[in-house]
Design a protein around this motif. Structure first.
Motif, PDB file in Angstrom:
ATOM      1  N   PHE A 142       0.835  -1.200   0.000  1.00 27.75           N
ATOM      2  CA  PHE A 142       0.000   0.000   0.000  1.00 27.75           C
ATOM      3  C   PHE A 142       0.871   1.252   0.000  1.00 27.75           C
ATOM      4  O   PHE A 142       0.635   2.193  -0.755  1.00 27.75           O
ATOM      5  N   ALA A 143       1.916   1.221   0.840  1.00 31.14           N
ATOM      6  CA  ALA A 143       2.796   2.395   0.922  1.00 31.14           C
ATOM      7  C   ALA A 143       3.479   2.659  -0.416  1.00 31.14           C
ATOM      8  O   ALA A 143       3.583   3.798  -0.853  1.00 31.14           O
ATOM      9  N   ALA A 144       3.893   1.571  -1.079  1.00 30.05           N
ATOM     10  CA  ALA A 144       4.583   1.735  -2.366  1.00 30.05           C
ATOM     11  C   ALA A 144       3.638   2.339  -3.388  1.00 30.05           C
ATOM     12  O   ALA A 144       3.991   3.249  -4.137  1.00 30.05           O
ATOM     13  N   ASN A 145       2.399   1.810  -3.380  1.00 27.68           N
ATOM     14  CA  ASN A 145       1.415   2.318  -4.337  1.00 27.68           C
ATOM     15  C   ASN A 145       1.082   3.769  -4.039  1.00 27.68           C
ATOM     16  O   ASN A 145       0.985   4.609  -4.936  1.00 27.68           O
ATOM     17  N   TYR A 146       0.935   4.073  -2.732  1.00 25.64           N
ATOM     18  CA  TYR A 146       0.623   5.435  -2.341  1.00 25.64           C
ATOM     19  C   TYR A 146       1.752   6.381  -2.748  1.00 25.64           C
ATOM     20  O   TYR A 146       1.528   7.467  -3.255  1.00 25.64           O
ATOM     21  N   GLY A 147       2.981   5.896  -2.567  1.00 25.37           N
ATOM     22  CA  GLY A 147       4.128   6.719  -2.929  1.00 25.37           C
ATOM     23  C   GLY A 147       4.180   7.004  -4.420  1.00 25.37           C
ATOM     24  O   GLY A 147       4.464   8.121  -4.838  1.00 25.37           O
ATOM     25  N   ARG A 148       3.851   5.988  -5.209  1.00 26.45           N
ATOM     26  CA  ARG A 148       3.847   6.172  -6.667  1.00 26.45           C
ATOM     27  C   ARG A 148       2.784   7.179  -7.069  1.00 26.45           C
ATOM     28  O   ARG A 148       3.029   8.070  -7.870  1.00 26.45           O
ATOM     29  N   LYS A 149       1.590   7.044  -6.439  1.00 20.47           N
ATOM     30  CA  LYS A 149       0.507   7.979  -6.745  1.00 20.47           C
ATOM     31  C   LYS A 149       0.905   9.398  -6.356  1.00 20.47           C
ATOM     32  O   LYS A 149       0.683  10.345  -7.099  1.00 20.47           O
ATOM     33  N   ALA A 150       1.514   9.511  -5.148  1.00 18.29           N
ATOM     34  CA  ALA A 150       1.901  10.843  -4.678  1.00 18.29           C
ATOM     35  C   ALA A 150       2.945  11.460  -5.599  1.00 18.29           C
ATOM     36  O   ALA A 150       2.900  12.654  -5.890  1.00 18.29           O
ATOM     37  N   LEU A 151       3.844  10.603  -6.092  1.00 16.12           N
ATOM     38  CA  LEU A 151       4.872  11.095  -7.006  1.00 16.12           C
ATOM     39  C   LEU A 151       4.230  11.607  -8.293  1.00 16.12           C
ATOM     40  O   LEU A 151       4.550  12.693  -8.774  1.00 16.12           O
ATOM     41  N   MET A 152       3.286  10.821  -8.817  1.00 15.83           N
ATOM     42  CA  MET A 152       2.630  11.227 -10.056  1.00 15.83           C
ATOM     43  C   MET A 152       1.842  12.506  -9.852  1.00 15.83           C
ATOM     44  O   MET A 152       1.833  13.393 -10.688  1.00 15.83           O
ATOM     45  N   GLN A 153       1.164  12.610  -8.667  1.00 17.54           N
ATOM     46  CA  GLN A 153       0.396  13.807  -8.390  1.00 17.54           C
ATOM     47  C   GLN A 153       1.320  15.015  -8.292  1.00 17.54           C
ATOM     48  O   GLN A 153       1.000  16.091  -8.789  1.00 17.54           O
ATOM     49  N   GLY A 154       2.489  14.788  -7.659  1.00 17.58           N
ATOM     50  CA  GLY A 154       3.448  15.876  -7.529  1.00 17.58           C
ATOM     51  C   GLY A 154       3.935  16.344  -8.885  1.00 17.58           C
ATOM     52  O   GLY A 154       4.072  17.540  -9.134  1.00 17.58           O
ATOM     53  N   MET A 155       4.140  15.382  -9.784  1.00 19.94           N
ATOM     54  CA  MET A 155       4.578  15.726 -11.136  1.00 19.94           C
ATOM     55  C   MET A 155       3.516  16.561 -11.830  1.00 19.94           C
ATOM     56  O   MET A 155       3.810  17.554 -12.483  1.00 19.94           O
ATOM     57  N   GLU A 156       2.243  16.140 -11.647  1.00 23.07           N
ATOM     58  CA  GLU A 156       1.169  16.865 -12.314  1.00 23.07           C
ATOM     59  C   GLU A 156       1.033  18.272 -11.746  1.00 23.07           C
ATOM     60  O   GLU A 156       0.863  19.231 -12.482  1.00 23.07           O
ATOM     61  N   ALA A 157       1.123  18.367 -10.397  1.00 19.82           N
ATOM     62  CA  ALA A 157       0.986  19.675  -9.774  1.00 19.82           C
ATOM     63  C   ALA A 157       2.090  20.608 -10.249  1.00 19.82           C
ATOM     64  O   ALA A 157       1.888  21.813 -10.386  1.00 19.82           O
ATOM     65  N   ALA A 158       3.271  20.021 -10.550  1.00 16.56           N
ATOM     66  CA  ALA A 158       4.394  20.836 -10.995  1.00 16.56           C
ATOM     67  C   ALA A 158       4.181  21.372 -12.402  1.00 16.56           C
ATOM     68  O   ALA A 158       4.779  22.359 -12.800  1.00 16.56           O
ATOM     69  N   VAL A 159       3.307  20.689 -13.173  1.00 20.79           N
ATOM     70  CA  VAL A 159       3.074  21.109 -14.550  1.00 20.79           C
ATOM     71  C   VAL A 159       2.297  22.411 -14.601  1.00 20.79           C
ATOM     72  O   VAL A 159       2.582  23.277 -15.413  1.00 20.79           O
ATOM     73  N   GLY A 160       1.296  22.563 -13.711  1.00 23.17           N
ATOM     74  CA  GLY A 160       0.548  23.813 -13.684  1.00 23.17           C
ATOM     75  C   GLY A 160      -0.948  23.627 -13.681  1.00 23.17           C
ATOM     76  O   GLY A 160      -1.464  22.736 -13.018  1.00 23.17           O
ATOM     77  N   ASP A 161      -1.641  24.488 -14.421  1.00 27.74           N
ATOM     78  CA  ASP A 161      -3.100  24.461 -14.452  1.00 27.74           C
ATOM     79  C   ASP A 161      -3.641  23.208 -15.135  1.00 27.74           C
ATOM     80  O   ASP A 161      -2.921  22.511 -15.851  1.00 27.74           O
ATOM     81  N   TRP A 162      -4.936  22.969 -14.947  1.00 24.33           N
ATOM     82  CA  TRP A 162      -5.602  21.775 -15.492  1.00 24.33           C
ATOM     83  C   TRP A 162      -5.353  21.577 -16.981  1.00 24.33           C
ATOM     84  O   TRP A 162      -5.114  20.458 -17.436  1.00 24.33           O
ATOM     85  N   ASP A 163      -5.382  22.659 -17.725  1.00 23.60           N
ATOM     86  CA  ASP A 163      -5.206  22.521 -19.169  1.00 23.60           C
ATOM     87  C   ASP A 163      -3.767  22.137 -19.513  1.00 23.60           C
ATOM     88  O   ASP A 163      -3.523  21.394 -20.475  1.00 23.60           O
ATOM     89  N   GLU A 164      -2.811  22.613 -18.714  1.00 22.29           N
ATOM     90  CA  GLU A 164      -1.409  22.259 -18.944  1.00 22.29           C
ATOM     91  C   GLU A 164      -1.147  20.802 -18.552  1.00 22.29           C
ATOM     92  O   GLU A 164      -0.360  20.105 -19.204  1.00 22.29           O
ATOM     93  N   ILE A 165      -1.794  20.343 -17.477  1.00 23.07           N
ATOM     94  CA  ILE A 165      -1.679  18.943 -17.048  1.00 23.07           C
ATOM     95  C   ILE A 165      -2.188  18.028 -18.158  1.00 23.07           C
ATOM     96  O   ILE A 165      -1.520  17.063 -18.553  1.00 23.07           O
ATOM     97  N   LEU A 166      -3.363  18.373 -18.698  1.00 24.22           N
ATOM     98  CA  LEU A 166      -3.975  17.528 -19.731  1.00 24.22           C
ATOM     99  C   LEU A 166      -3.165  17.566 -21.025  1.00 24.22           C
ATOM    100  O   LEU A 166      -3.011  16.542 -21.708  1.00 24.22           O
ATOM    101  N   ALA A 167      -2.604  18.725 -21.356  1.00 24.06           N
ATOM    102  CA  ALA A 167      -1.772  18.830 -22.564  1.00 24.06           C
ATOM    103  C   ALA A 167      -0.505  17.993 -22.416  1.00 24.06           C
ATOM    104  O   ALA A 167      -0.055  17.349 -23.370  1.00 24.06           O
ATOM    105  N   ALA A 168       0.089  17.998 -21.215  1.00 24.74           N
ATOM    106  CA  ALA A 168       1.298  17.191 -20.976  1.00 24.74           C
ATOM    107  C   ALA A 168       0.957  15.711 -21.110  1.00 24.74           C
ATOM    108  O   ALA A 168       1.764  14.918 -21.631  1.00 24.74           O
ATOM    109  N   GLU A 169      -0.233  15.320 -20.674  1.00 29.15           N
ATOM    110  CA  GLU A 169      -0.654  13.917 -20.815  1.00 29.15           C
ATOM    111  C   GLU A 169      -0.889  13.558 -22.280  1.00 29.15           C
ATOM    112  O   GLU A 169      -0.611  12.432 -22.704  1.00 29.15           O
ATOM    113  N   HIS A 170      -1.390  14.520 -23.070  1.00 22.36           N
ATOM    114  CA  HIS A 170      -1.527  14.279 -24.513  1.00 22.36           C
ATOM    115  C   HIS A 170      -0.163  13.940 -25.096  1.00 22.36           C
ATOM    116  O   HIS A 170      -0.006  12.995 -25.862  1.00 22.36           O
TER     117      HIS A 170
END
Ligand code: FE2
Ligand code: FE2
Length: 211
Positions: free
Chosen positions: A50-78
């Protein structure tokens, strides 16, 4: 299908339980000697998992938050998805394992991405009186799932696998272009800073649980 015909290159931006028997009269601790360490080990393993999975999720969330606004997050995912397509297109018929792995990776990326849009952005668009664009884009997500179904059905050693991937990439590129150049900028302009921040937090939250 997409109203835009422009295809994009990927170089334009640098850019995932258990139940207990608590109702019984027999305590878990009345089990035979020796079970305790096994149970403890199992629970410990679950906690680590669980901790490993949580850590991976938190890392991904941190990466997304670093990208910026919702539209920038979605564009980076594109861009991330289009980069996976390019790796798929660089394979040959003998690389069946690689093709399977890339298709799984792409499926997960598109699943998370479409969930964020379908649970947050498109409903918000409809609330903002842009149901036509939201409905058009959501129907294209259906065709994106259809491509994934077809690729799984045909198998990675099919002689037409690359043609299918090429058509699939074209649809995703056109869809992403319509979102990035037309629908999202217009929607963003209509919202104030607080509303944009709210949509960003909702996209981040949804993406966190889908990661
Ligand atoms: Fe979309
Ligand atoms: Fe999108």
């Amino acid at each position: 299908m997409a109203t835009r015909t422009q295809s994009r290159s990927t170089s334009n931006r640098s850019s995932s339980r258990s139940s207990g028997n608590s109702g019984g009269s027999r305590s878990a601790f009345s089990w035979g000697e020796g079970a305790g360490p096994i149970i403890a080990a199992a629970l410990g393993g679950a906690a680590i998992g669980f901790a490993a999975n949580y850590g991976r999720k938190a890392l991904m969330q941190g990466m997304e938050a670093a990208v910026g606004d919702w539209d920038e997050i979605l564009a980076a995912e594109h861009d991330m998805s289009l980069a996976i397509f390019d790796k798929m297109l660089a394979t040959d018929q003998t690389q069946t394992f690689k093709r399977k792995m890339l298709l799984m990776k792409l499926t997960h990326a598109l699943d998370k991405h479409s969930h964020q849009e379908e649970m947050v952005v498109y409903p918000a668009l409809r609330e903002a009186n842009d149901a036509a664009d939201a409905d058009h884009l959501e129907s294209e997500h259906g065709y994106i799932k259809t491509f994934i179904f077809e690729l799984n059905e045909m198998g990675p050693d099919s002689s037409t696998w690359l043609d299918k991937v090429r058509d699939f990439r074209k649809l995703v590129a056109e869809h992403a272009h319509m979102e990035e150049e037309q629908v999202f900028p217009k929607f963003k302009r209509e919202m104030d800073e607080e509303q944009n921040a709210h949509i960003t937090s909702l996209v981040n939250r949804d993406g966190f649980w889908m990661a």
